[in-house]
Scaffold this motif. Structure first.
Motif, PDB file in Angstrom:
ATOM      1  N   GLU A  82       0.982   4.186  -2.908  1.00 33.93           N
ATOM      2  CA  GLU A  82       0.572   5.559  -2.608  1.00 33.93           C
ATOM      3  C   GLU A  82       1.711   6.538  -2.893  1.00 33.93           C
ATOM      4  OE1 GLU A  82      -0.893   5.701   1.372  1.00 33.93           O
ATOM      5  OE2 GLU A  82      -2.675   4.493   0.931  1.00 33.93           O
ATOM      6  N   GLU A  83       2.950   6.125  -2.585  1.00 35.89           N
ATOM      7  CA  GLU A  83       4.099   6.985  -2.864  1.00 35.89           C
ATOM      8  C   GLU A  83       4.262   7.212  -4.363  1.00 35.89           C
ATOM      9  OE1 GLU A  83       8.967   7.032  -2.133  1.00 35.89           O
ATOM     10  OE2 GLU A  83       7.716   5.427  -1.306  1.00 35.89           O
ATOM     11  N   ARG A 127       0.818  -1.215   0.000  1.00 35.51           N
ATOM     12  CA  ARG A 127       0.000   0.000   0.000  1.00 35.51           C
ATOM     13  C   ARG A 127       0.855   1.271   0.000  1.00 35.51           C
ATOM     14  NH1 ARG A 127      -4.120   1.428   5.012  1.00 35.51           N
ATOM     15  NH2 ARG A 127      -4.694   3.548   4.349  1.00 35.51           N
ATOM     16  N   GLU A 128       1.838   1.330   0.914  1.00 36.87           N
ATOM     17  CA  GLU A 128       2.623   2.544   1.060  1.00 36.87           C
ATOM     18  C   GLU A 128       3.386   2.873  -0.223  1.00 36.87           C
ATOM     19  OE1 GLU A 128       2.652   0.003   3.107  1.00 36.87           O
ATOM     20  OE2 GLU A 128       1.672   0.807   4.917  1.00 36.87           O
TER      21      GLU A 128
END
Length: 548
Positions: A407-408, A403-404
């Motif tokens: 999103e980045e 996820r991270e």
């Protein structure tokens, strides 16, 4: 007629061209100057006025307008009194207004002093509605001109109102498994509203199976019940004059007069007769209250006209009733057809879901969505940029695995994020997480796959342009040379079914269940078929050559 500055000594009986304000008195434009008016002007120090002086044979504007109005009068027409060179004509009854356009055009070409303006031919009008206005441009018309106009109108009606007849209408509604009740109710509601607006009444609706024999029997029952007009609203759109609806008309003892019409929406209409009773198979767009070709035929029938194949084939000019960017194209022609850059005047509000939650097992240990191209742009970023280039709003990205990092990769882009905590359970989990984030005002949702970077914003806009649930285009799917691709666009009505899906599948299988609501849009290249979920597939793209 003599026009211009006129000495007051010569102005008696002349028509004042412009309003004149005097101390304690106003002489309005059009005033016929008498002794009192001239005295007031002289007292105010005026020596001349701008006026029109009639010559021998000239007819004053009100008299000329009055005479032309009388020549245009016909049954069910009413008129106003003449004033300032104008007479208005009105309908005395609700009905269909018709005008001899060629005659009115010739009349308006006789002389610039005489003008007649009307509503468009075949306008639906109500009682007391204005139909036409006669306006004399100058203050007088040469008598010879007026005589020519009157002679042109003598014995040839230029305007007419055909009153609507209170017909009894029978509707046969056919049913297929899987067709929602709301769709059926919508067809009845829209048809009833049309009939009642034209002063007709509906007989009890016959709901039968979508089969030739069942429909034919229903038509026979409605005819015996006194139907003066028979309509068939099929659960599936009619595609041929031998299809279920037309075949049922023939089986019931009738005949088909014409299939199709050069009006859009409304192309797929079928006109037939059972004896002297008109019988029609309605196009899918008749479920919508919006104007379509069915309305044009229905209005003429209620006005007592016999509608023939020739009449229908003559409706093409002006028959493009709806402006959209691009319509579904013939498969063989679409690859040669450039995508129009012209935006529609009004598009349905569609949001986009970009599914980016998968574990990328076929490209492990890499996450395919995060593989950068030669410019350092990850696949998911390219996909989202393409979606943002379309008219879909908002754009919702569903995250899950890594996820991270996803999103980045999307930092700074105008997207909403929806996280699927249970993404490991399969595609349906990601889909449902995104659907729950769809805003209530969205009429449709376009489900985009995060590994299809070649689908452009223009392609997505073509899908949006074809989307219209009210006209039966509630599911839109792209194709290339007949092969179905992604993304798919779904009307809001399917969200509840989509939220009930489980396992590692998406919503695509629902399209077969609702085939009557599906429209395919042929694309000019195979981008809608190409996803990139393996390293071998990725190597086929020059911008990803050498990536592992």
């Amino acid at each position: 007629m003599i026009f211009g500055p006129t000495p007051l000594d010569e102005a008696r009986g002349a028509v004042l061209a412009h309003t004149v304000r005097l101390p304690g008195k106003v002489l309005k434009k059009g005033t016929v100057l008498d002794e009192a008016a001239l005295a007031a002007l002289k007292e105010a120090g005026r020596r001349e006025v701008i006026a029109a002086r009639l010559e021998a044979g000239d007819v004053p504007e009100d008299e000329a307008a009055d005479r032309i109005a009388n020549a245009l009068m016909a049954p069910l027409l009413a008129r106003s009194r003449a004033s300032t060179g104008r007479v208005n004509l009105f309908a005395e009854s609700a009905g269909l207004f018709s005008v001899d356009a060629s005659l009115i055009d010739r009349l308006n070409q006789v002389d610039e002093s005489v003008t007649v303006a009307t509503l468009p031919d075949r306008s639906v009008v109500g009682a007391k509605e204005m139909l036409a206005t006669i306006k004399i441009i100058p203050f007088a018309v040469p008598g010879a001109v007026l005589s020519v106009v009157e002679a042109m109108l003598r014995g040839r009606p230029a305007l007419a109102v055909r009153p609507f007849r209170p017909l009894s209408v029978g509707l046969v509604l056919t049913e297929l498994p899987g067709v929602k009740e709301s769709v059926m109710e919508g067809a009845v509601e829209a048809t009833s509203a049309r009939v009642e607006a034209l002063l007709g009444t509906m007989l009890p609706v016959e709901r039968v199976r979508h089969e030739e024999a069942a429909v034919a029997d229903a038509l026979t029952r409605l005819r015996k019940a006194g139907a003066q007009l028979l309509l068939i609203a099929g659960a599936s759109a009619v595609v041929d004059r031998r299809d279920v609806g037309p075949a049922a008309i023939v089986r019931a003892g009738g005949a088909i007069e014409h299939f199709g019409m050069p009006v859009d929406p409304g192309n797929l209409i079928c006109l037939g007769r059972l004896g002297d009773v008109p019988a029609m198979v309605l196009p899918g767009c008749a479920r919508s209250p919006k104007l379509n070709g069915f309305d044009w035929v229905l209005q003429r029938l209620f006005a007592g006209e016999r509608v023939t194949a020739k009449h229908i084939m003559g409706m093409g000019v002006g028959g493009l009733l709806k402006e959209i960017e691009a319509r579904p194209l013939p498969r063989a022609e679409a690859p040669r057809t450039p995508v129009s850059p012209i935006a529609p005047r009004r598009a349905r509000q569609v949001c986009a879901l970009v599914l980016a939650a998968g574990r990328s097992r076929r490209m492990a240990p890499l996450n395919k969505l995060l593989v950068p191209d030669n410019k350092g742009v990850p696949i998911i970023a390219r996909v989202v940029d393409n979606v943002l280039a379309s008219r879909a709003r908002p754009v919702i990205v569903v995250t899950g695995h890594e996820r991270e990092r996803v999103e980045e990769a999307l930092a700074g882009r105008a997207v909403l994020l929806a996280h699927a905590d249970d993404y490991a359970e399969g595609l349906s989990a990601s889909l449902k997480a995104g659907l729950r984030a769809v805003p209530p005002e969205a009429e449709g949702v376009m489900i985009c796959l995060g590994d299809m970077p070649l689908v452009s914003g223009e392609m997505l806009d073509r899908l949006i342009a074809a989307f219209d649930p009210e006209e039966g285009r509630a599911i839109v799917q792209p194709t290339y040379r007949g092969k179905q691709g992604n993304p798919m666009l779904w009307a809001r009505e399917f969200l509840s079914e989509m939220l009930s899906i489980s396992g590692d599948i998406g919503a695509r299988h629902l399209a077969a269940k609702h085939a009557d609501r599906l429209v395919e849009v042929e694309m000019a290249n195979d981008a809608v078929l190409r996803d990139f979920d393996t390293t071998d597939a990725l190597k086929a793209l020059p911008e990803y050559a050498g990536k592992r």
